[in-house]
Design a protein around this motif. Structure first.
Motif, PDB file in Angstrom:
ATOM      1  N   LEU A  65      12.424  14.299  -4.318  1.00 47.00           N
ATOM      2  CA  LEU A  65      10.999  14.512  -4.583  1.00 47.00           C
ATOM      3  C   LEU A  65      10.754  15.283  -5.879  1.00 47.00           C
ATOM      4  N   THR A  66      11.624  16.251  -6.166  1.00 47.39           N
ATOM      5  CA  THR A  66      11.412  17.023  -7.399  1.00 47.39           C
ATOM      6  C   THR A  66      11.848  16.242  -8.639  1.00 47.39           C
ATOM      7  N   SER A  67      12.439  15.054  -8.436  1.00 50.80           N
ATOM      8  CA  SER A  67      12.735  14.196  -9.586  1.00 50.80           C
ATOM      9  C   SER A  67      11.479  13.472 -10.066  1.00 50.80           C
ATOM     10  N   ILE A  68      10.405  13.531  -9.245  1.00 47.49           N
ATOM     11  CA  ILE A  68       9.123  12.952  -9.653  1.00 47.49           C
ATOM     12  C   ILE A  68       8.483  13.891 -10.668  1.00 47.49           C
ATOM     13  N   ALA A 105       6.586   7.391   0.689  1.00 47.35           N
ATOM     14  CA  ALA A 105       6.459   6.196  -0.141  1.00 47.35           C
ATOM     15  C   ALA A 105       5.376   5.263   0.394  1.00 47.35           C
ATOM     16  N   LYS A 106       5.188   5.277   1.721  1.00 44.86           N
ATOM     17  CA  LYS A 106       4.188   4.405   2.340  1.00 44.86           C
ATOM     18  C   LYS A 106       2.789   5.038   2.340  1.00 44.86           C
ATOM     19  N   ALA A 107       2.711   6.340   2.124  1.00 43.51           N
ATOM     20  CA  ALA A 107       1.425   7.032   2.175  1.00 43.51           C
ATOM     21  C   ALA A 107       0.589   6.721   0.932  1.00 43.51           C
ATOM     22  N   GLU A 110      -4.856   8.788  -1.100  1.00 44.47           N
ATOM     23  CA  GLU A 110      -5.870   9.468  -0.296  1.00 44.47           C
ATOM     24  C   GLU A 110      -5.233  10.256   0.855  1.00 44.47           C
ATOM     25  N   GLN A 111      -4.195   9.667   1.503  1.00 47.31           N
ATOM     26  CA  GLN A 111      -3.515  10.367   2.605  1.00 47.31           C
ATOM     27  C   GLN A 111      -2.805  11.622   2.100  1.00 47.31           C
ATOM     28  N   ILE A 112      -2.200  11.525   0.945  1.00 44.20           N
ATOM     29  CA  ILE A 112      -1.509  12.690   0.372  1.00 44.20           C
ATOM     30  C   ILE A 112      -2.518  13.788   0.058  1.00 44.20           C
ATOM     31  N   LEU A 113      -3.670  13.430  -0.534  1.00 41.92           N
ATOM     32  CA  LEU A 113      -4.698  14.422  -0.853  1.00 41.92           C
ATOM     33  C   LEU A 113      -5.269  15.061   0.408  1.00 41.92           C
ATOM     34  N   VAL A 164       2.966  10.779  -7.234  1.00 41.25           N
ATOM     35  CA  VAL A 164       3.882  10.540  -6.113  1.00 41.25           C
ATOM     36  C   VAL A 164       3.749   9.109  -5.606  1.00 41.25           C
ATOM     37  N   SER A 165       2.501   8.691  -5.414  1.00 41.12           N
ATOM     38  CA  SER A 165       2.252   7.353  -4.888  1.00 41.12           C
ATOM     39  C   SER A 165       2.786   6.278  -5.826  1.00 41.12           C
TER      40      SER A 165
END
Length: 258
Positions: free
Chosen positions: A196-199, A221-223, A226-229, A242-243
């Motif tokens: 994740l920190t490679s993003i 990866a599937k989120a 809007e779901q992440i926010l 991320v998305s």
């Protein structure tokens, strides 16, 4: 085959195909903090002298074991650390009537994974009788383990030590397994954070936030953005990054400059 009786209170031979760890008296008493439960067969108790039963009760109490009298098939069952160990305890070996003992052994060894036969043999002719009978009745070394001793008190102490060491060994195995699982979990989490920190723009705080709110890398990866926010404290730019990064191969395969 190494089978011998020794005239010593500190060591007794074990007629088996495997080693049983022993404890000195002081070490045993100190180590028996966890203790356990001792189940004694009612019928066996009735055949013993009251003074010997009193010795057993006192010894168990001193080592924090609980004693119960029950109608069980073996003479004793010990439970230490969640592990059960069964025993036949022969305190009077009759050279002319050994068949009933071996018949019990053959029956009980099929019922218990951890099963021992402790036999008091104060005289040489009794020990010789055991050796002859052992092979006559088709016993296999170590299945079960036969433990010859010189007197009943030594025999009982040996039983408790065998049961206790078996329980300790199981607890150590459980501890090793838990330690290995914790190590695997830590390694998995480290790998997760590296992914994740490679993003670009995502730090450890963001990675932990995604882990707690959404879950695995596959779930993230599937989120949607809007779901992440909605479920994390990531900014709009980071949620979009991320998305896009985990969904678009062209995006995450391209070199990025932070």
């Amino acid at each position: 085959m190494d089978i011998s009786l020794r005239d010593s209170t500190t060591s007794h031979s074990t007629f088996s195909g495997s080693n049983v760890s022993s404890l000195t008296e002081n070490n045993f008493i100190a180590a028996a903090v966890t203790a356990g439960v001792c189940l004694m067969r009612n019928a066996w108790k009735e055949d013993q002298h009251p003074s010997f039963i009193n010795f057993i009760s006192t010894f168990l109490s001193a080592n924090s074991f609980r004693l119960n009298f029950v109608p069980i098939a073996p003479d004793f069952i010990f439970n230490c650390g969640g592990l059960s160990v069964a025993f036949i305890f022969v305190t009077n070996w009759d050279c002319n009537n050994v068949a009933p003992i071996f018949n019990r052994v053959k029956k009980l060894k099929m019922q218990f994974a951890r099963f021992y036969v402790v036999i008091t043999l104060p005289a040489k002719e009794q020990f010789d009788s055991l050796i002859q009978s052992y092979f006559k009745f088709g016993m296999v070394i170590g299945k079960p383990t036969f433990v010859p001793v010189q007197d009943s008190e030594m025999g009982f102490e040996k039983m408790v030590k065998i049961a206790h060491s078996s329980g300790v060994y199981k607890q150590e195995r459980i501890g090793e397994k838990l330690k290995a699982e914790r190590k695997q979990l830590v390694q998995g989490m480290n790998f997760y954070l590296k992914v994740l920190t490679s993003i670009p723009g995502i730090d450890n705080h963001d990675a932990n936030s995604l882990s707690q709110a959404i879950g695995s890398v596959q779930a993230i990866a599937k989120a949607s953005k809007e779901q992440i926010l909605e479920n994390t404290d990531l900014s709009t730019d980071k949620a979009e990054m991320v998305s896009r990064f985990l969904r678009d191969p062209k995006f995450y395969l391209c070199p990025k400059i932070n």
